[in-house]
Design a protein around this motif. Structure first.
Motif, PDB file in Angstrom:
ATOM      1  N   ILE A   1       0.856  -1.179   0.000  1.00 24.62           N
ATOM      2  CA  ILE A   1       0.000   0.000   0.000  1.00 24.62           C
ATOM      3  C   ILE A   1       0.895   1.233   0.000  1.00 24.62           C
ATOM      4  O   ILE A   1       1.790   1.349   0.837  1.00 24.62           O
ATOM      5  N   ASP A   2       0.667   2.152  -0.949  1.00 27.22           N
ATOM      6  CA  ASP A   2       1.484   3.361  -0.996  1.00 27.22           C
ATOM      7  C   ASP A   2       0.889   4.458  -0.095  1.00 27.22           C
ATOM      8  O   ASP A   2      -0.156   4.252   0.539  1.00 27.22           O
ATOM      9  N   ALA A   3       1.538   5.597  -0.054  1.00 23.94           N
ATOM     10  CA  ALA A   3       1.125   6.698   0.820  1.00 23.94           C
ATOM     11  C   ALA A   3      -0.267   7.231   0.467  1.00 23.94           C
ATOM     12  O   ALA A   3      -0.928   7.825   1.314  1.00 23.94           O
ATOM     13  N   ARG A   4      -0.714   7.006  -0.752  1.00 21.45           N
ATOM     14  CA  ARG A   4      -2.044   7.462  -1.176  1.00 21.45           C
ATOM     15  C   ARG A   4      -3.116   6.396  -0.971  1.00 21.45           C
ATOM     16  O   ARG A   4      -4.259   6.575  -1.384  1.00 21.45           O
ATOM     17  N   GLY A   5      -2.753   5.269  -0.374  1.00 21.68           N
ATOM     18  CA  GLY A   5      -3.708   4.209  -0.094  1.00 21.68           C
ATOM     19  C   GLY A   5      -3.987   3.284  -1.258  1.00 21.68           C
ATOM     20  O   GLY A   5      -4.942   2.522  -1.229  1.00 21.68           O
ATOM     21  N   ARG A   6      -3.128   3.314  -2.274  1.00 21.12           N
ATOM     22  CA  ARG A   6      -3.298   2.433  -3.433  1.00 21.12           C
ATOM     23  C   ARG A   6      -2.509   1.150  -3.220  1.00 21.12           C
ATOM     24  O   ARG A   6      -1.409   1.167  -2.683  1.00 21.12           O
ATOM     25  N   LEU A   7      -3.047   0.060  -3.680  1.00 24.95           N
ATOM     26  CA  LEU A   7      -2.407  -1.246  -3.618  1.00 24.95           C
ATOM     27  C   LEU A   7      -1.591  -1.409  -4.895  1.00 24.95           C
ATOM     28  O   LEU A   7      -2.110  -1.223  -5.996  1.00 24.95           O
TER      29      LEU A   7
END
Length: 124
Positions: free
Chosen positions: A33-39
């Protein structure tokens, strides 16, 4: 040509369970999960990203769209298909099968309805 493919999900936890299992079956790694909440999944130079829609509306699957992923061997295709069905995916089209061009292919819909295919490269 492409830098990545982005698809939407209404349940990232459920999507992570499905995609972690299917990418590990292909010899890849679980997503992060990145800082923007994307997988994010990175495998053999490609990136698949999964997110909740930024417009706040529900995610929907593309009608007529298919995401194709390459596999190294027919055993990877079978492992991907089995892992996907065990983790909320739905088998579609035909059972995993060899095509006349020598490729081996399987199809699933992910838990959000996105159509996926994994196949080996043609041999003929």
């Amino acid at each position: 040509m492409f830098t990545h493919v982005m698809i939407g999900s209404n349940d990232l936890e459920r999507a992570k369970s499905f995609y972690d299992a299917t990418f590990v079956a292909l010899g890849g790694k679980p997503g992060e999960i990145d800082a923007r909440g994307r997988l994010i999944y990175i495998h053999e130079g490609g990136r698949l990203m999964i997110t909740t829609p930024i417009d706040g509306n529900p995610a929907t699957a593309a009608n007529g769209g298919t995401i194709g992923i390459v596999a190294s061997t027919p055993d990877h295709v079978l492992a991907w298909h089995e892992a996907g069905t065990r983790h909320g995916g739905t088998a579609i089209e035909s059972p995993p099968t060899e095509r006349t061009n020598g490729s081996f292919v399987a199809y699933l819909r992910d838990p959000d309805g996105n159509k996926l295919t994994v196949r080996t490269l043609p041999t003929k």
